[in-house]
Design a protein around this motif. Structure first.
Motif, PDB file in Angstrom:
ATOM      1  N   ARG A  78      68.561  84.674  63.124  1.00 34.54           N
ATOM      2  CA  ARG A  78      69.856  85.189  62.661  1.00 34.54           C
ATOM      3  C   ARG A  78      70.742  84.086  62.098  1.00 34.54           C
ATOM      4  O   ARG A  78      71.778  84.374  61.495  1.00 34.54           O
ATOM      5  CB  ARG A  78      70.568  85.895  63.817  1.00 34.54           C
ATOM      6  CG  ARG A  78      69.900  87.196  64.251  1.00 34.54           C
ATOM      7  CD  ARG A  78      70.625  87.832  65.420  1.00 34.54           C
ATOM      8  NE  ARG A  78      70.541  87.002  66.620  1.00 34.54           N
ATOM      9  CZ  ARG A  78      71.097  87.304  67.776  1.00 34.54           C
ATOM     10  NH1 ARG A  78      71.809  88.408  67.893  1.00 34.54           N
ATOM     11  NH2 ARG A  78      70.965  86.516  68.823  1.00 34.54           N
ATOM     12  N   ASN A  79      70.330  82.835  62.317  1.00 29.50           N
ATOM     13  CA  ASN A  79      71.085  81.700  61.789  1.00 29.50           C
ATOM     14  C   ASN A  79      71.042  81.725  60.261  1.00 29.50           C
ATOM     15  O   ASN A  79      69.987  81.960  59.659  1.00 29.50           O
ATOM     16  CB  ASN A  79      70.459  80.406  62.339  1.00 29.50           C
ATOM     17  CG  ASN A  79      71.157  79.167  61.865  1.00 29.50           C
ATOM     18  OD1 ASN A  79      71.065  78.809  60.691  1.00 29.50           O
ATOM     19  ND2 ASN A  79      71.829  78.475  62.763  1.00 29.50           N
ATOM     20  N   ALA A  80      72.188  81.473  59.622  1.00 27.08           N
ATOM     21  CA  ALA A  80      72.268  81.548  58.159  1.00 27.08           C
ATOM     22  C   ALA A  80      71.311  80.570  57.487  1.00 27.08           C
ATOM     23  O   ALA A  80      70.710  80.889  56.454  1.00 27.08           O
ATOM     24  CB  ALA A  80      73.700  81.288  57.698  1.00 27.08           C
ATOM     25  N   ASN A  81      71.160  79.373  58.061  1.00 25.88           N
ATOM     26  CA  ASN A  81      70.235  78.401  57.478  1.00 25.88           C
ATOM     27  C   ASN A  81      68.787  78.865  57.608  1.00 25.88           C
ATOM     28  O   ASN A  81      67.962  78.644  56.706  1.00 25.88           O
ATOM     29  CB  ASN A  81      70.405  77.036  58.140  1.00 25.88           C
ATOM     30  CG  ASN A  81      71.712  76.367  57.769  1.00 25.88           C
ATOM     31  OD1 ASN A  81      72.296  76.662  56.724  1.00 25.88           O
ATOM     32  ND2 ASN A  81      72.199  75.488  58.617  1.00 25.88           N
ATOM     33  N   THR A  82      68.458  79.505  58.722  1.00 30.21           N
ATOM     34  CA  THR A  82      67.106  80.037  58.894  1.00 30.21           C
ATOM     35  C   THR A  82      66.842  81.163  57.901  1.00 30.21           C
ATOM     36  O   THR A  82      65.756  81.245  57.315  1.00 30.21           O
ATOM     37  CB  THR A  82      66.916  80.555  60.335  1.00 30.21           C
ATOM     38  OG1 THR A  82      67.199  79.499  61.251  1.00 30.21           O
ATOM     39  CG2 THR A  82      65.492  81.033  60.553  1.00 30.21           C
ATOM     40  N   VAL A  83      67.825  82.015  57.698  1.00 30.47           N
ATOM     41  CA  VAL A  83      67.691  83.090  56.713  1.00 30.47           C
ATOM     42  C   VAL A  83      67.407  82.503  55.331  1.00 30.47           C
ATOM     43  O   VAL A  83      66.544  82.988  54.592  1.00 30.47           O
ATOM     44  CB  VAL A  83      68.966  83.962  56.677  1.00 30.47           C
ATOM     45  CG1 VAL A  83      68.926  84.942  55.517  1.00 30.47           C
ATOM     46  CG2 VAL A  83      69.128  84.709  57.995  1.00 30.47           C
ATOM     47  N   ALA A  84      68.118  81.425  54.979  1.00 31.48           N
ATOM     48  CA  ALA A  84      67.914  80.780  53.682  1.00 31.48           C
ATOM     49  C   ALA A  84      66.514  80.178  53.584  1.00 31.48           C
ATOM     50  O   ALA A  84      65.846  80.271  52.539  1.00 31.48           O
ATOM     51  CB  ALA A  84      68.973  79.701  53.474  1.00 31.48           C
ATOM     52  N   ARG A  85      66.030  79.572  54.675  1.00 27.80           N
ATOM     53  CA  ARG A  85      64.697  78.970  54.670  1.00 27.80           C
ATOM     54  C   ARG A  85      63.610  80.041  54.577  1.00 27.80           C
ATOM     55  O   ARG A  85      62.618  79.862  53.865  1.00 27.80           O
ATOM     56  CB  ARG A  85      64.513  78.114  55.924  1.00 27.80           C
ATOM     57  CG  ARG A  85      65.417  76.889  55.950  1.00 27.80           C
ATOM     58  CD  ARG A  85      65.177  76.017  57.173  1.00 27.80           C
ATOM     59  NE  ARG A  85      66.103  74.876  57.184  1.00 27.80           N
ATOM     60  CZ  ARG A  85      65.836  73.707  57.726  1.00 27.80           C
ATOM     61  NH1 ARG A  85      64.691  73.502  58.338  1.00 27.80           N
ATOM     62  NH2 ARG A  85      66.725  72.724  57.693  1.00 27.80           N
ATOM     63  N   LEU A  86      63.799  81.139  55.285  1.00 28.81           N
ATOM     64  CA  LEU A  86      62.835  82.241  55.205  1.00 28.81           C
ATOM     65  C   LEU A  86      62.791  82.826  53.798  1.00 28.81           C
ATOM     66  O   LEU A  86      61.723  83.215  53.300  1.00 28.81           O
ATOM     67  CB  LEU A  86      63.193  83.318  56.228  1.00 28.81           C
ATOM     68  CG  LEU A  86      62.923  82.961  57.698  1.00 28.81           C
ATOM     69  CD1 LEU A  86      63.554  84.008  58.622  1.00 28.81           C
ATOM     70  CD2 LEU A  86      61.425  82.851  57.962  1.00 28.81           C
ATOM     71  N   HIS A  87      63.939  82.885  53.170  1.00 28.30           N
ATOM     72  CA  HIS A  87      63.999  83.350  51.777  1.00 28.30           C
ATOM     73  C   HIS A  87      63.184  82.422  50.868  1.00 28.30           C
ATOM     74  O   HIS A  87      62.441  82.882  49.988  1.00 28.30           O
ATOM     75  CB  HIS A  87      65.454  83.404  51.321  1.00 28.30           C
ATOM     76  CG  HIS A  87      65.651  83.952  49.953  1.00 28.30           C
ATOM     77  ND1 HIS A  87      66.794  83.721  49.205  1.00 28.30           N
ATOM     78  CD2 HIS A  87      64.841  84.693  49.148  1.00 28.30           C
ATOM     79  CE1 HIS A  87      66.676  84.302  48.034  1.00 28.30           C
ATOM     80  NE2 HIS A  87      65.509  84.905  47.966  1.00 28.30           N
ATOM     81  N   ALA A  88      63.303  81.119  51.080  1.00 23.72           N
ATOM     82  CA  ALA A  88      62.541  80.151  50.279  1.00 23.72           C
ATOM     83  C   ALA A  88      61.040  80.308  50.515  1.00 23.72           C
ATOM     84  O   ALA A  88      60.240  80.240  49.570  1.00 23.72           O
ATOM     85  CB  ALA A  88      62.986  78.730  50.628  1.00 23.72           C
ATOM     86  N   ILE A  89      60.660  80.512  51.781  1.00 17.20           N
ATOM     87  CA  ILE A  89      59.241  80.709  52.112  1.00 17.20           C
ATOM     88  C   ILE A  89      58.698  81.932  51.378  1.00 17.20           C
ATOM     89  O   ILE A  89      57.614  81.893  50.770  1.00 17.20           O
ATOM     90  CB  ILE A  89      59.062  80.870  53.635  1.00 17.20           C
ATOM     91  CG1 ILE A  89      59.390  79.555  54.347  1.00 17.20           C
ATOM     92  CG2 ILE A  89      57.638  81.322  53.981  1.00 17.20           C
ATOM     93  CD1 ILE A  89      59.534  79.678  55.859  1.00 17.20           C
ATOM     94  N   THR A  90      59.440  83.028  51.430  1.00 15.24           N
ATOM     95  CA  THR A  90      59.012  84.268  50.775  1.00 15.24           C
ATOM     96  C   THR A  90      58.932  84.092  49.263  1.00 15.24           C
ATOM     97  O   THR A  90      57.962  84.534  48.621  1.00 15.24           O
ATOM     98  CB  THR A  90      59.989  85.413  51.121  1.00 15.24           C
ATOM     99  OG1 THR A  90      60.007  85.598  52.532  1.00 15.24           O
ATOM    100  CG2 THR A  90      59.567  86.705  50.444  1.00 15.24           C
ATOM    101  N   THR A  91      59.940  83.459  48.693  1.00 10.68           N
ATOM    102  CA  THR A  91      59.967  83.236  47.242  1.00 10.68           C
ATOM    103  C   THR A  91      58.735  82.462  46.785  1.00 10.68           C
ATOM    104  O   THR A  91      58.066  82.842  45.805  1.00 10.68           O
ATOM    105  CB  THR A  91      61.233  82.470  46.833  1.00 10.68           C
ATOM    106  OG1 THR A  91      62.388  83.241  47.167  1.00 10.68           O
ATOM    107  CG2 THR A  91      61.237  82.168  45.336  1.00 10.68           C
ATOM    108  N   PHE A  92      58.414  81.387  47.495  1.00 17.54           N
ATOM    109  CA  PHE A  92      57.277  80.563  47.088  1.00 17.54           C
ATOM    110  C   PHE A  92      55.964  81.305  47.299  1.00 17.54           C
ATOM    111  O   PHE A  92      55.062  81.240  46.443  1.00 17.54           O
ATOM    112  CB  PHE A  92      57.269  79.234  47.854  1.00 17.54           C
ATOM    113  CG  PHE A  92      56.378  78.204  47.234  1.00 17.54           C
ATOM    114  CD1 PHE A  92      56.856  77.385  46.223  1.00 17.54           C
ATOM    115  CD2 PHE A  92      55.055  78.061  47.636  1.00 17.54           C
ATOM    116  CE1 PHE A  92      56.028  76.436  45.621  1.00 17.54           C
ATOM    117  CE2 PHE A  92      54.225  77.121  47.053  1.00 17.54           C
ATOM    118  CZ  PHE A  92      54.718  76.296  46.045  1.00 17.54           C
ATOM    119  N   SER A  93      55.825  81.987  48.408  1.00 12.33           N
ATOM    120  CA  SER A  93      54.585  82.716  48.696  1.00 12.33           C
ATOM    121  C   SER A  93      54.339  83.818  47.672  1.00 12.33           C
ATOM    122  O   SER A  93      53.189  84.093  47.299  1.00 12.33           O
ATOM    123  CB  SER A  93      54.637  83.315  50.108  1.00 12.33           C
ATOM    124  OG  SER A  93      54.624  82.298  51.082  1.00 12.33           O
TER     125      SER A  93
END
Length: 323
Positions: A183-198
């Motif tokens: 739920r941390n905003a930075n984690t949300v941003a990192r998960l978004h980056a992971i999804t984008t790259f994958s």
């Protein structure tokens, strides 16, 4: 304009008792103090500035709030305190233990026992915290969209996307992630980056993901889980250098080699990463600390001290990323 008489009428408590709470001098029972402070906050009462001048309106003290301590907190506090000292400001550090404890400390703004507050980590909602901005300026390094709270957060999405892309360019196809609270905003941003790259690179496996709400013992637990895994990633990106360091130490204690068996990457550029040689990313926490004080100082003194640029950068040596 709300006066002390309105507080007395609302609470049924004498003006002299309310004055003792507002001034911070004299005994008042905990129950009455809590009732008075709640009413002050509810009605938006701000102590009369002329009367406050009798006991010095400004304390030249900033409250620094954190839910706990870990090495990066210590480095951040050290930089913040040194920045404040240059301008003859003191910093009171409060390690917050509960939502009510946080409210109690925010009430120090109402009673003018601190001039401003810096929120490193929090318990209460931003809406609750924001309501105290009328008593003094507030700042944080967390991502918050509020005109009343200064936020100099660093967007982790583009930074994390670059880290993944760089590792991919170096030949890594199995990339694991040790992340903080989802739920941390930075984690949300990192998960978004992971999804984008994958989504654009189907030959990379980023399914190995661990989540931790707190830093203490997270590295050790992550190491034991990595050892027990049948599908160990050859590189792991960590949400904090301290966790990455603990992970590395645990692997070495168990007979594994770092980075040969697993490349470990941190994301703080903290002192611990420098000491043990972990490749890391500078997310500008030093500039965040100095800029936070600059903002609070400017607000309190109607000044325009300049802010530092916050430019995240990778701190990888080629030899550290060899396959």
């Amino acid at each position: 304009m709300v006066t002390i008489y309105d507080i007395a009428k609302q609470t049924g408590i004498s003006k002299s008792t309310i004055s003792r709470v507002v001034s911070g001098h004299g005994y008042v029972s905990a129950a009455k103090r809590k009732q008075i402070l709640a009413t002050i906050h509810q009605l938006g009462y701000v102590p009369n500035q002329t009367a406050k001048n009798l006991q010095k309106q400004r304390t030249n003290t900033i409250g620094f709030f954190s839910r706990g301590y870990y090495p990066l907190v210590g480095e951040f506090i050290n930089i913040f305190i040194h920045s404040a000292a240059k301008y003859n400001y003191n910093v009171n550090v409060y390690f917050i233990t509960s939502p009510q404890d946080e409210i109690d400390k925010l009430n120090l703004l109402m009673t003018k026992q601190i001039d401003a507050a810096y929120i490193l980590t929090r318990f209460n909602s931003w809406d609750t915290i924001e309501s105290y901005a009328k008593f003094g300026p507030l700042a944080t390094w967390q991502r918050v969209d509020s005109p009343l709270i200064y936020s100099n957060y660093v967007d982790h999405y583009p930074v994390y996307l670059k880290i993944i892309a760089y590792l991919y360019m170096k030949g890594y196809r199995q990339i694991g992630h040790v992340l903080s609270n989802p739920r941390n905003a930075n984690t949300v941003a990192r998960l978004h980056a992971i999804t984008t790259f994958s989504n654009s690179h189907h030959d990379v496996d980023q399914s190995y993901q661990l989540f931790y709400a707190e830093q203490p013992n997270a590295g050790q637990d992550a190491a034991l889980k990595w050892i027990a895994s049948a599908k160990r990633p050859v590189v792991l990106i960590f949400f904090a250098d301290y966790v990455a360091a603990e992970f590395s130490a645990t692997l070495r204690q168990k007979g594994f080699k770092v980075p040969q068996d697993c490349l470990v990457i941190g994301t703080d550029n903290s002192q611990i990463a420098r000491l043990i040689g972990i490749p890391t990313v500078d997310l500008c926490f030093r500039s965040q600390a100095r800029n936070a004080f600059t903002y609070l100082y400017n607000q309190l003194n109607q000044q325009q001290l300049p802010f530092e640029k916050q430019e995240p950068r990778q701190l990888f040596r080629k030899s550290e990323l060899k396959r």
